[in-house]
Design a protein around this motif. Structure first.
Motif, mmCIF file in Angstrom:
data_model
loop_
_atom_site.group_PDB
_atom_site.id
_atom_site.type_symbol
_atom_site.label_atom_id
_atom_site.label_comp_id
_atom_site.label_asym_id
_atom_site.label_seq_id
_atom_site.Cartn_x
_atom_site.Cartn_y
_atom_site.Cartn_z
ATOM 1 N N ARG A 189 74.207 -26.412 -29.392
ATOM 2 C CA ARG A 189 72.937 -26.732 -28.797
ATOM 3 C C ARG A 189 71.748 -26.086 -29.926
ATOM 4 O O ARG A 189 71.031 -26.334 -30.205
ATOM 5 N N GLU A 222 70.535 -26.529 -35.635
ATOM 6 C CA GLU A 222 69.360 -27.621 -35.858
ATOM 7 C C GLU A 222 69.741 -29.116 -36.180
ATOM 8 O O GLU A 222 70.617 -29.174 -37.352
ATOM 9 N N ASN A 223 69.481 -30.101 -35.560
ATOM 10 C CA ASN A 223 69.791 -31.372 -35.838
ATOM 11 C C ASN A 223 68.804 -32.503 -35.121
ATOM 12 O O ASN A 223 67.721 -31.890 -34.659
ATOM 13 N N THR A 224 69.041 -33.473 -35.602
ATOM 14 C CA THR A 224 68.054 -34.456 -34.973
ATOM 15 C C THR A 224 67.780 -34.602 -33.485
ATOM 16 O O THR A 224 66.768 -35.077 -32.981
ATOM 17 N N ASP A 225 68.953 -34.186 -32.769
ATOM 18 C CA ASP A 225 68.871 -34.271 -31.178
ATOM 19 C C ASP A 225 67.807 -32.931 -30.754
ATOM 20 O O ASP A 225 66.823 -33.392 -29.837
ATOM 21 N N ASN A 226 67.502 -31.998 -31.445
ATOM 22 C CA ASN A 226 66.491 -31.301 -31.207
ATOM 23 C C ASN A 226 65.290 -31.158 -32.354
ATOM 24 O O ASN A 226 64.538 -30.266 -32.317
ATOM 25 N N ARG A 227 65.334 -32.267 -32.935
ATOM 26 C CA ARG A 227 64.199 -32.465 -33.881
ATOM 27 C C ARG A 227 64.137 -31.456 -34.973
ATOM 28 O O ARG A 227 63.066 -30.776 -35.504
ATOM 29 N N TYR A 228 65.349 -30.716 -35.303
ATOM 30 C CA TYR A 228 65.408 -29.494 -36.352
ATOM 31 C C TYR A 228 64.352 -28.391 -35.977
ATOM 32 O O TYR A 228 63.879 -27.835 -37.128
ATOM 33 N N ALA A 229 64.175 -28.136 -34.728
ATOM 34 C CA ALA A 229 63.231 -27.118 -34.291
ATOM 35 C C ALA A 229 63.446 -25.680 -34.680
ATOM 36 O O ALA A 229 64.736 -25.387 -34.517
ATOM 37 N N GLU A 230 62.657 -24.836 -34.963
ATOM 38 C CA GLU A 230 62.774 -23.565 -35.355
ATOM 39 C C GLU A 230 61.213 -22.997 -34.948
ATOM 40 O O GLU A 230 60.190 -23.463 -34.864
ATOM 41 N N ASN A 281 58.941 -28.724 -35.319
ATOM 42 C CA ASN A 281 59.837 -29.556 -35.437
ATOM 43 C C ASN A 281 60.115 -29.963 -36.765
ATOM 44 O O ASN A 281 59.060 -29.892 -37.606
#
Length: 465
Positions: A20, A23-31, A61
């Motif tokens: 979870r 960072e990937n497209t599932d969480n839009r690479y969010a930081e 994102n």
């Protein structure tokens, strides 16, 4: 067996957590934004300064996808989604702040003025656009139909007499229970009708009670004019009715314009006012107000905006740009609005320490061209002070005195010393309380005074229906 089962559950849980967090497209690479800024500091070898409140709790994102080889382009990509910008703050140092809609890059401001100016090629075409602009500006200000002027006598304090001039404080009702407050300076001795000069305040400490504001108005009075110095909305004595933060609401721009209109209504009805000789001068936010009022009120014959006018600065306070006047006629800016004064005489005072720093290079030549269409190129003037900062100091006041004397027929000798230099030494600087209309503690504010911005908005809306 139980131990192995528990270990397996733990590993599955941890793997799920890391999956979870990845960072990937599932969480839009969010930081988190603060972490992104730390990465930028490390990667590019820079220092970034910012208030915690600007970045706290913000997620970016596609964070790492916004990085570019150039640090400034990277900062722009990273900060734009939050309406934040980074400004150079030294060698390899940056400071983050809110996006400033009203401040453009110089080249962008110049390009926009060029786009605007390309729409007209002669005086008739310009006059047609000017009519369109004026009507639109009044509509955007919600002043195309003026609210009724309350039937109310002005509140006037006893006259104070000084060397060559007098002062009285005046409150004028502009809406039921709402006043604009100021001080009226007049020559101590004069005959016949005399010029009228409005002096709106700017965004400096002590409002119109400042020494430089008193010096300017008293000097103009000694020269033979009646000079009215007045508060911005939710500044000065207006704070008896409204809060400081109300000044930063869009309607502040409208209320200030309405106040100036009513001041002119009052002053020009006086038996000793020369309606053919009317001027206005203000600095900073008061300069923006000067440009606006000259554009929308033809009774003003001479104007002098000080340290305010620029094609790449639209006014950083809502009292200057809070109402959508700059969208008029397909888009306008403050320099074009200033051109609406033509062919009435106009002095533009600029300096090297603010957004007026390049006035002689691009914006002033545009104004000269506009005035030349009326055969009045010499009636727009620029006093540029490249080594000075953003103030209304003696150099700026001197320029205004000489300009007003030239075009309003004032006696400049009344404030000159034996060598021809401006001498303000005989002017009395009053303590702030002497300039109050409503008493030292506001005790003379009428009982029916409107208080609170919501109440003001309701009264204004009812008045313009």
């Amino acid at each position: 067996m139980l131990y192995l089962r528990r270990t397996l559950v733990l590993w599955v849980t941890l793997l799920g957590f890391f999956a979870r967090a990845q960072e990937n497209t599932d969480n839009r690479y969010a930081e988190p934004l603060d972490q992104v800024l730390k990465k930028i500091e490390t990667r590019y070898g820079v220092t970034i300064r910012y208030a915690d409140t600007l970045v706290k709790g913000k997620l970016l994102n596609y964070a790492r996808w916004r990085f570019r080889p150039d640090v400034e382009e990277t900062l722009k990509n990273v900060l734009a989604p939050f309406d934040l910008t980074a400004k150079k703050d030294g060698d390899k140092k940056y400071k983050i702040g809110d996006y400033e809609y009203y401040r453009w890059a110089v080249e962008d401001g110049w390009a926009e003025l060029d786009r605007i100016a390309a729409q007209y090629k002669n005086a008739p075409e310009w006059e047609a656009r000017k009519r369109t602009l004026k009507q639109c500006i009044l509509e955007k200000l919600q002043l195309a139909k003026l609210p009724s002027w309350p039937i109310s006598k002005p509140i006037i304090t006893p006259l104070r007499t000084y060397n060559g001039y007098t002062v009285a404080n005046i409150a004028l009702a502009i809406l039921p229970g709402v006043w604009v407050n100021g001080s009226l300076y007049k020559p101590s001795k004069y005959k016949g009708k005399i010029p009228v000069i409005l002096n709106p305040d700017g965004h400096w400490p002590q409002q119109r009670y400042r020494a430089d504001c008193q010096l300017r108005c008293a000097a103009l009075a000694k020269m033979g004019a009646m000079a009215f110095s007045y508060d911005l909305f939710a500044w000065g004595e207006s704070l008896l009715q409204f809060k400081t933060e109300d000044h930063r609401r869009g309607l502040a721009m409208t209320i200030q314009a309405l106040g100036a209109i009513r001041i002119l209504d009052y002053l020009l009805a006086l038996k000793d006012a020369d309606t053919s000789r009317v001027g206005i001068t203000g600095g900073s936010g008061g300069g923006s107000h000067t440009v606006l009022m000259t554009a929308i009120d033809d009774r003003i014959k001479v104007s002098a905006p000080v340290v305010s006018l620029s094609s790449y600065f639209y006014g950083g306070c809502p009292c200057e740009s809070g109402m959508d006047i700059h969208s008029c006629a397909g888009g306008t800016d403050n320099v074009e609005i200033a051109a609406m004064a033509a062919p009435r005489p106009q002095l533009v005072v600029s300096d090297g320490g603010d957004w007026t720093d390049k006035m002689p290079e691009h914006d002033f030549p545009y104004l000269q061209k506009m005035y030349s269409w009326y055969g009045k190129k010499g009636d727009v003037q620029n006093v540029h002070l490249p080594s000075e900062k953003h103030d209304f100091g003696i150099s700026k006041r001197t320029a205004v005195y000489r300009f007003m004397a030239q075009y309003l027929g004032l006696d400049i000798n009344a404030i000159e010393d034996g060598q021809g230099a401006i001498d303000e030494s005989k002017i009395t600087i009053e303590e702030e309380k002497k300039m109050y209309v409503f008493g030292d503690h506001g005790e003379r504010l009428p009982a029916h005074a409107v208080k609170g911005f919501d109440n003001l908005s309701a009264i204004f809306e009812a008045a313009i229906k």
